[in-house]
Scaffold this motif. Structure first.
Motif, PDB file in Angstrom:
ATOM      1  N   SER A  45       0.913  -1.158   0.068  1.00 52.47           N
ATOM      2  CA  SER A  45      -0.032  -0.054   0.050  1.00 52.47           C
ATOM      3  C   SER A  45       0.835   1.338  -0.108  1.00 52.47           C
ATOM      4  O   SER A  45       1.857   1.427   0.768  1.00 52.47           O
ATOM      5  N   ILE A  46       0.591   2.082  -1.064  1.00 51.51           N
ATOM      6  CA  ILE A  46       1.356   3.423  -1.036  1.00 51.51           C
ATOM      7  C   ILE A  46       0.585   4.534  -0.669  1.00 51.51           C
ATOM      8  O   ILE A  46      -0.689   4.964  -1.189  1.00 51.51           O
ATOM      9  N   HIS A  47       0.867   5.265   0.615  1.00 55.74           N
ATOM     10  CA  HIS A  47       0.083   6.093   1.301  1.00 55.74           C
ATOM     11  C   HIS A  47       0.417   7.575   0.381  1.00 55.74           C
ATOM     12  O   HIS A  47      -0.410   8.298   0.534  1.00 55.74           O
ATOM     13  N   VAL A  48       1.321   7.840  -0.024  1.00 54.00           N
ATOM     14  CA  VAL A  48       1.791   9.117  -0.774  1.00 54.00           C
ATOM     15  C   VAL A  48       2.493   8.701  -2.054  1.00 54.00           C
ATOM     16  O   VAL A  48       3.472   8.144  -2.014  1.00 54.00           O
ATOM     17  N   HIS A 353      -2.696  -6.213 -14.027  1.00 57.72           N
ATOM     18  CA  HIS A 353      -2.157  -4.800 -13.934  1.00 57.72           C
ATOM     19  C   HIS A 353      -1.912  -4.264 -12.508  1.00 57.72           C
ATOM     20  O   HIS A 353      -0.888  -3.477 -12.403  1.00 57.72           O
ATOM     21  N   LEU A 354      -2.624  -4.643 -11.560  1.00 59.10           N
ATOM     22  CA  LEU A 354      -2.409  -4.045 -10.279  1.00 59.10           C
ATOM     23  C   LEU A 354      -1.386  -4.806  -9.496  1.00 59.10           C
ATOM     24  O   LEU A 354      -1.427  -5.776  -9.305  1.00 59.10           O
ATOM     25  N   HIS A 355      -0.313  -4.119  -8.760  1.00 57.02           N
ATOM     26  CA  HIS A 355       0.738  -4.591  -7.886  1.00 57.02           C
ATOM     27  C   HIS A 355       0.856  -3.653  -6.872  1.00 57.02           C
ATOM     28  O   HIS A 355       1.725  -3.950  -5.856  1.00 57.02           O
ATOM     29  N   GLU A 356       0.352  -2.450  -6.704  1.00 60.07           N
ATOM     30  CA  GLU A 356       0.208  -1.822  -5.408  1.00 60.07           C
ATOM     31  C   GLU A 356      -1.044  -1.036  -5.337  1.00 60.07           C
ATOM     32  O   GLU A 356      -1.446  -0.734  -6.219  1.00 60.07           O
ATOM     33  N   LEU A 357      -1.237  -0.833  -3.921  1.00 56.77           N
ATOM     34  CA  LEU A 357      -2.708   0.008  -3.727  1.00 56.77           C
ATOM     35  C   LEU A 357      -2.446   1.208  -3.424  1.00 56.77           C
ATOM     36  O   LEU A 357      -1.406   1.739  -2.713  1.00 56.77           O
ATOM     37  N   HIS A 358      -3.315   2.116  -4.103  1.00 59.67           N
ATOM     38  CA  HIS A 358      -3.242   3.700  -3.789  1.00 59.67           C
ATOM     39  C   HIS A 358      -4.424   3.978  -3.291  1.00 59.67           C
ATOM     40  O   HIS A 358      -5.664   3.947  -3.945  1.00 59.67           O
ATOM     41  N   PRO A 359      -4.493   3.817  -1.689  1.00 61.03           N
ATOM     42  CA  PRO A 359      -5.872   3.747  -1.073  1.00 61.03           C
ATOM     43  C   PRO A 359      -6.758   4.954  -1.477  1.00 61.03           C
ATOM     44  O   PRO A 359      -7.890   4.920  -1.288  1.00 61.03           O
ATOM     45  N   LEU A 360      -6.123   6.311  -1.484  1.00 61.06           N
ATOM     46  CA  LEU A 360      -6.867   7.480  -1.710  1.00 61.06           C
ATOM     47  C   LEU A 360      -7.656   7.378  -3.028  1.00 61.06           C
ATOM     48  O   LEU A 360      -8.841   7.937  -3.072  1.00 61.06           O
ATOM     49  N   ILE A 361      -7.213   6.752  -3.943  1.00 63.81           N
ATOM     50  CA  ILE A 361      -7.797   6.484  -5.209  1.00 63.81           C
ATOM     51  C   ILE A 361      -9.436   5.799  -5.155  1.00 63.81           C
ATOM     52  O   ILE A 361     -10.513   5.966  -5.392  1.00 63.81           O
ATOM     53  N   ILE A 381      -7.225   7.086   4.077  1.00 65.53           N
ATOM     54  CA  ILE A 381      -6.524   6.127   3.653  1.00 65.53           C
ATOM     55  C   ILE A 381      -6.879   4.750   4.043  1.00 65.53           C
ATOM     56  O   ILE A 381      -6.805   3.842   3.493  1.00 65.53           O
ATOM     57  N   SER A 382      -7.039   4.622   5.622  1.00 66.18           N
ATOM     58  CA  SER A 382      -7.616   3.456   6.058  1.00 66.18           C
ATOM     59  C   SER A 382      -8.910   2.979   5.315  1.00 66.18           C
ATOM     60  O   SER A 382      -9.174   1.774   5.027  1.00 66.18           O
ATOM     61  N   GLU A 383      -9.971   3.782   5.088  1.00 67.33           N
ATOM     62  CA  GLU A 383     -11.003   3.708   4.423  1.00 67.33           C
ATOM     63  C   GLU A 383     -10.855   3.068   3.018  1.00 67.33           C
ATOM     64  O   GLU A 383     -11.533   2.054   2.528  1.00 67.33           O
ATOM     65  N   GLY A 384      -9.866   3.797   2.276  1.00 65.63           N
ATOM     66  CA  GLY A 384      -9.494   3.366   0.958  1.00 65.63           C
ATOM     67  C   GLY A 384      -8.837   1.885   0.784  1.00 65.63           C
ATOM     68  O   GLY A 384      -9.190   1.166   0.128  1.00 65.63           O
ATOM     69  N   ARG A 385      -8.069   1.693   1.898  1.00 64.75           N
ATOM     70  CA  ARG A 385      -7.401   0.321   1.954  1.00 64.75           C
ATOM     71  C   ARG A 385      -8.265  -0.686   2.115  1.00 64.75           C
ATOM     72  O   ARG A 385      -8.287  -1.694   1.451  1.00 64.75           O
TER      73      ARG A 385
END
Length: 419
Positions: A45-48, A353-361, A381-385
Motif C-alpha cells: 500500500s502506497i500512502h503518498v 495490472h495491479l501490484h500496489e494499492l493507492h488507497p486514496l483513489i 487512507i484506512s477507508e480506501g485500503r
C-alpha cells in the motif's frame, strides 16, 4: 478490437492453481467475513504516491510565486507548461495546477466565509483584478484571475450557506460576467495553451446555469480542447460529465461525443477515449448506462492500460469497476447487464495490472466531491485500503476459501498456499 482476458503466464499461480473468474462481488458477506478474507491478500500500500507529490509540487509552486508576487515568473512557467503539455503521471495539467495554487489562498478564504454564511471581503479578488490590469498581455495572469472568478461563481452558486444571503444570485452573475470579460478575445490555439481552452469550457458550464435558453457550444469547445491536448484524459472526463442531462446534454449526446472522441484520438488512446468520456459521467449518473456500448467500454479499459501501464491508472480503473460499478447500485433493469460487464473487468485488471494499492483513489470512488465534509487523511487512507481489500477478497473468495493467499507483484497476480 481484440479483447484480452489476460496473459496466461501472469494468471497461473506459482502452485499451479488458477484464480477464480466469477467476477461478482458478493453482497451477502459481512464486513467481518471480508476482513478475515482480506488477511490473505498480499498487496503493498502506497500512502503518498508519485501523482500526489507531483500535484502538490505544482500547486505549491503556484502558491509560492503568487504569495511572493512573482507574477512574471509565474506567467512564464504556466506558458512553458502549456507549450510542453507538462502533466503529472496521472495526466493532470501542470499549467492548471500552477494556476490553481496561485489562486488557492484567495478562494479558500472566500469559501470559508461563505460556509459561515458571511459574504467574503472583496480584498483578495480585487487584488487579482489589479494584477490583471498590470499584465494585460500575459494570458496566464488573465487565466488565473478568470478561474478565480469562476471559483467564486461556483462558491456562491453551490455552497448552501451562501444561498441564504440575499446577494447570492447577483454575486454569482457578477463573477461569471467577469470571467467572461477576462477570457473574451483570448484564443487557446493562438497561444498554444490548452489551459485557456479548458477555461472557456469551464466558463460555458457556468454561463449555462445563469440564463435560461443559453446554449453554449460546449461540445465544440471540448473538441478544440481535446484536439489541442489529446493525451490528457482529464479533458475527456470533463466532456462526459458536461454531456449529462443534468448539465448541458443528454444520454444520446454523451454517446455521440464519446464515439466521436474515440475516432479522433484513436492513434493516441485506441478505444480508450470512449471509456474516458463515459468515466465521470457514469460515476455521477447511473442512467448513463442506457446507451453505453459495454464491450466498447471494456476495449477502452484494455487500451488505456496498454498505453498507461502505471499503478495510478490501474488503481483508478480497478476502483471504478469495483466501487462505482458494484452490484447493488440503483440501475434500471435493462442496464444491469452493462453494469455487470463493467464490474467484471475488475478480475483481469487485478490479475494483469495491479501490484500496489493507492488507497486514496479507492476512497475517492466512494465519496462524491462536496457531498459531505471528509474525515482526516489517515482515516481516508484506512477507508480506501479496506474498500480495496474487501473488493479483492470478495472477487476471489472461493480461492481464499480453498486455502490460498492472493499475492500481487509487477509480474502479475499469483496464488500461494496460506500459512
Amino acid at each position: 478490437m481484440t479483447r484480452l482476458w489476460g496473459r496466461a503466464s501472469a494468471l497461473l499461480g506459482r502452485s499451479g492453481a488458477h484464480p477464480g473468474t466469477s467476477g461478482r462481488v458478493s453482497t451477502s458477506r459481512s464486513h467481518a467475513d471480508l476482513d478475515r478474507l482480506s488477511s490473505h491478500i498480499i498487496l503493498p500500500s502506497i500512502h503518498v504516491t508519485d501523482e500526489e507529490m507531483a500535484r502538490a509540487a505544482y500547486q505549491d509552486r503556484g502558491l509560492y510565486l503568487a504569495r511572493q508576487e512573482m507574477w512574471d515568473q509565474l506567467a512564464q512557467q504556466i506558458r512553458q507548461a502549456d507549450h510542453d503539455r507538462t502533466a503529472t503521471p496521472g495526466g493532470e495539467s501542470a499549467a492548471m495546477l500552477l494556476a490553481f495554487g496561485a489562486r488557492s489562498d484567495v478562494i479558500s478564504m472566500a469559501e470559508d466565509a461563505l460556509h459561515d454564511g458571511v459574504a467574503p471581503k472583496p480584498d483578495g479578488i480585487d487584488a487579482f483584478e489589479s494584477v490583471a490590469q498590470e499584465h494585460p498581455g500575459a494570458y496566464p495572469i488573465q487565466l488565473i484571475v478568470a478561474l478565480a472568478h469562476l471559483d467564486m461563481f461556483w462558491a456562491w452558486h453551490a455552497i448552501p450557506a451562501a444561498n441564504t444571503l440575499d446577494s447570492a444570485p447577483s454575486k454569482a452573475r457578477h463573477h461569471a460576467g467577469r470571467a467572461h470579460a477576462l477570457l473574451e478575445g483570448l484564443c487557446g490555439f493562438e497561444e498554444d495553451a490548452p489551459s485557456l481552452v479548458a477555461a472557456h469550457c469551464a466558463l460555458s458550464g457556468a454561463l449555462s446555469t445563469t440564463a435560461r435558453g443559453h446554449e453554449p457550444r460546449i461540445a465544440d469547445h471540448f473538441e478544440d480542447l481535446i484536439d489541442l491536448d489529446p493525451a490528457s484524459p482529464r479533458h475527456m472526463r470533463a466532456l462526459g460529465a458536461a454531456m449529462l442531462p443534468a448539465r448541458m446534454g443528454s444520454y444520446r449526446e454523451l454517446e455521440l461525443e464519446a464515439r466521436r472522441t474515440a475516432v479522433r484520438t484513436g492513434d493516441v488512446w485506441g478505444a480508450g477515449a470512449y471509456t474516458w468520456v463515459y468515466f465521470d459521467a457514469l460515476a455521477q449518473d447511473a442512467g448513463a448506462l442506457t446507451l453505453l456500448d459495454a464491450a466498447f467500454f471494456v476495449d477502452g479499459l484494455h487500451d488505456i492500460l496498454r498505453r498507461r501501464p502505471d499503478q495510478h491508472s490501474a488503481n483508478l480503473l480497478a476502483a471504478f469497476c469495483a466501487v462505482t460499478m458494484r452490484a447493488g447500485i440503483e440501475v434500471a433493469p435493462a442496464d444491469r447487464t452493462a453494469r455487470a460487464t463493467l464490474h467484471d473487468s475488475l478480475t483481469w485488471i487485478l490479475r494483469d495490472h495491479l501490484h500496489e494499492l493507492h488507497p486514496l483513489i479507492w476512497t475517492q470512488a466512494l465519496h462524491r466531491p462536496g457531498a459531505a465534509p471528509l474525515p482526516s487523511r489517515k482515516a481516508l487512507i484506512s477507508e480506501g485500503r479496506r474498500t480495496a481489500l474487501h473488493a479483492i477478497a470478495a472477487q476471489f473468495a472461493d480461492d481464499i476459501g480453498r486455502g490460498q493467499s492472493i499475492a500481487f507483484s509487477p509480474s502479475g497476480m499469483y496464488m500461494l498456499p496460506s500459512p
